[in-house]
Design a protein around this motif. Structure first.
Motif, short mmCIF file in Angstrom:
data_model
loop_
_atom_site.label_atom_id
_atom_site.label_comp_id
_atom_site.label_asym_id
_atom_site.label_seq_id
_atom_site.Cartn_x
_atom_site.Cartn_y
_atom_site.Cartn_z
N LEU A 1 0.83 -1.21 0.00
CA LEU A 1 0.00 0.00 0.00
C LEU A 1 0.87 1.26 0.00
N ALA A 2 1.93 1.27 0.78
CA ALA A 2 2.83 2.42 0.80
C ALA A 2 3.50 2.58 -0.56
N ASN A 3 3.83 1.46 -1.20
CA ASN A 3 4.45 1.52 -2.52
C ASN A 3 3.49 2.12 -3.54
N ALA A 4 2.23 1.74 -3.46
CA ALA A 4 1.22 2.30 -4.36
C ALA A 4 1.12 3.81 -4.17
N CYS A 5 1.15 4.26 -2.92
CA CYS A 5 1.04 5.69 -2.63
C CYS A 5 2.30 6.46 -2.99
N ALA A 6 3.43 5.76 -3.13
CA ALA A 6 4.69 6.42 -3.47
C ALA A 6 4.86 6.61 -4.98
N SER A 7 3.96 6.06 -5.76
CA SER A 7 4.08 6.21 -7.22
C SER A 7 3.75 7.65 -7.62
N SER A 8 4.11 7.99 -8.84
CA SER A 8 3.87 9.35 -9.34
C SER A 8 2.51 9.49 -10.03
N GLN A 9 1.65 8.52 -9.84
CA GLN A 9 0.34 8.55 -10.49
C GLN A 9 -0.59 9.57 -9.83
N SER A 10 -1.69 9.81 -10.49
CA SER A 10 -2.69 10.73 -9.94
C SER A 10 -3.39 10.09 -8.76
N SER A 11 -4.08 10.92 -7.98
CA SER A 11 -4.80 10.43 -6.81
C SER A 11 -5.80 9.34 -7.20
N ARG A 12 -6.50 9.56 -8.29
CA ARG A 12 -7.48 8.58 -8.74
C ARG A 12 -6.82 7.26 -9.13
N GLU A 13 -5.68 7.35 -9.82
CA GLU A 13 -4.97 6.14 -10.23
C GLU A 13 -4.41 5.38 -9.03
N ILE A 14 -3.97 6.13 -8.01
CA ILE A 14 -3.46 5.48 -6.80
C ILE A 14 -4.58 4.72 -6.10
N LYS A 15 -5.76 5.30 -6.01
CA LYS A 15 -6.89 4.60 -5.38
C LYS A 15 -7.26 3.35 -6.17
N THR A 16 -7.18 3.44 -7.49
CA THR A 16 -7.44 2.26 -8.32
C THR A 16 -6.40 1.19 -8.06
N ARG A 17 -5.16 1.62 -7.89
CA ARG A 17 -4.09 0.66 -7.62
C ARG A 17 -4.26 0.01 -6.25
N ILE A 18 -4.71 0.78 -5.27
CA ILE A 18 -4.97 0.20 -3.95
C ILE A 18 -6.06 -0.86 -4.05
N ARG A 19 -7.10 -0.58 -4.81
CA ARG A 19 -8.15 -1.59 -5.02
C ARG A 19 -7.56 -2.85 -5.64
N HIS A 20 -6.62 -2.65 -6.55
CA HIS A 20 -5.97 -3.78 -7.20
C HIS A 20 -5.19 -4.60 -6.17
N VAL A 21 -4.45 -3.93 -5.27
CA VAL A 21 -3.71 -4.62 -4.22
C VAL A 21 -4.66 -5.44 -3.35
N LEU A 22 -5.81 -4.86 -3.03
CA LEU A 22 -6.77 -5.56 -2.18
C LEU A 22 -7.38 -6.78 -2.86
N SER A 23 -7.21 -6.88 -4.18
CA SER A 23 -7.76 -8.02 -4.92
C SER A 23 -6.79 -9.19 -5.02
N TYR A 24 -5.50 -8.99 -4.62
CA TYR A 24 -4.52 -10.06 -4.73
C TYR A 24 -4.94 -11.22 -3.81
N ALA A 25 -4.74 -12.44 -4.30
CA ALA A 25 -5.12 -13.62 -3.52
C ALA A 25 -4.40 -13.66 -2.18
N MET A 26 -3.11 -13.32 -2.16
CA MET A 26 -2.35 -13.36 -0.91
C MET A 26 -2.89 -12.35 0.10
N VAL A 27 -3.33 -11.19 -0.39
CA VAL A 27 -3.89 -10.16 0.48
C VAL A 27 -5.26 -10.57 0.99
#
Length: 342
Positions: free
Chosen positions: A268-294
């Motif tokens: 999650l911290a890595n997703a927030c450290a990217s240079s993407q827009s706020s909207r893209e970061i939230k999309t990426r966080i949703r993606h992280v939450l979808s990982y089987a291991m998570v």
């Protein structure tokens, strides 16, 4: 003459540090060593510097190969290693002059498959001693090790191969090498298999390795584009190991708690450290939450788990509620988490 210890040194963009590393190896009080520098397609002068050292000392040889990552470089060194024991040193680190003598002495005296030590974590401001995470000054038998593997992630003794010396015969007996598909946090899958195969292990409470927190290294970079992919590969390798050896039931909680304490916050911290827009970061966080291991770890770990700290419980609770906006806010305010991918 066959060397007692083979020391494998992967190199990639370590031009500023490789001389200090090489000098520390040449000063070893154990003379029966071979030093294998592996130039993993480094674009700087690391390979040339290593070649210059090879001309000075016949115990040094240099491999030049296309870039394949740390696992690939270590495997290349292991393929030509001739020593009774194998050790690893990262090219931006250095070691105490007695390191390989002390570890080899203990290994020979007590017929060890793995000998280990403490290390110093060095920054530009300070040096901090990190003791071994297993009991010291006594031989751990196979039964002891099996018991420790139940808390391998909680105790973190499977982190970092460079603080251990491995009997080459043991590694070859189980055909153990590094998973070249994993290019970040590759040490712990290797160590899980190595410790499972080991019959006798011993730790020394001595700081013999100097780990440098290099701001230019992949480990220390604020944003790691390959983290998500590689942590998922690491997870699959670990779960496959547990399944293959009938350890899933007794080791599952240890792994899932570790994921909640360390790896989910890192992702999650890595997703927030990217240079993407706020909207893209939230999309990426949703993606992280979808990982089987998570999903598996979040579902099976209670919010009030006794081994979770307050902040970790907050993150777990927000993951359970699937709140990407609040998770983004939490990590932007908190900054980079402490810990390692292990």
């Amino acid at each position: 003459m066959t060397p007692l210890v083979s020391i494998i040194v992967p190199m990639y963009n370590v031009e500023s540090f490789i001389e200090e590393c090489a000098e520390s190896l040449l000063r070893q009080t154990l003379s029966s060593i071979e030093i294998i520098f592996v130039n993993d397609g480094s674009p700087d002068r690391s390979g040339d510097i290593a070649e210059a050292y090879a001309k000075r000392d016949a115990r040094i040889q240099v491999i030049h190969k296309p870039n394949g990552g740390l696992s690939s470089a270590r495997n290349a060194g292991m393929k030509i290693a001739r020593g009774t024991y194998i050790g690893f040193v990262d090219g931006d680190d250095y070691v105490a002059e007695t390191m390989f003598q002390r570890l080899a002495e203990e290994a020979e005296k007590d017929r060890l498959d793995i000998a280990g030590c403490g290390f110093y974590k060095q920054t530009s401001q300070r040096r901090t001693y990190v003791p071994p995470q297993l009991e010291t000054a006594r031989v751990l038998t196979r039964e002891d090790i099996a018991e420790r593997l139940k808390q391998a992630h909680e105790s973190r003794f499977i982190w970092y191969v460079w603080r251990y010396l491995y009997r080459r015969e043991m590694l070859e007996r189980v055909n153990l090498s590094f998973d070249e598909e994993i290019r970040f946090a590759e040490d712990s899958p290797f160590n899980l298999s190595a410790f499972f195969a080991a019959k006798r292990v011993k730790m020394l409470d001595e700081g013999l390795y100097m780990y440098r927190e290099n701001p230019e290294s992949l480990t220390e970079a604020p944003y790691k584009p390959l983290m998500d992919e590689n942590l998922q590969k690491q997870y699959k390798a670990k779960t496959a190991f547990y399944e293959n050896h009938g350890l899933t039931d007794i080791c599952k909680e240890d792994l899932e708690t570790y994921i909640c304490k360390h790896q989910i916050p890192m992702l999650l911290a890595n997703a927030c450290a990217s240079s993407q827009s706020s909207r893209e970061i939230k999309t990426r966080i949703r993606h992280v939450l979808s990982y089987a291991m998570v999903q598996e770890a979040v579902r099976n770990t209670s919010w009030g788990h006794k081994k979770l700290l307050k902040g970790e419980r907050v993150v777990l609770g927000l993951c359970k509620l699937r709140q990407p906006f609040l998770l983004k806010l939490f990590f932007e305010r908190r900054g980079k988490p402490k810990g390692s991918a292990g």
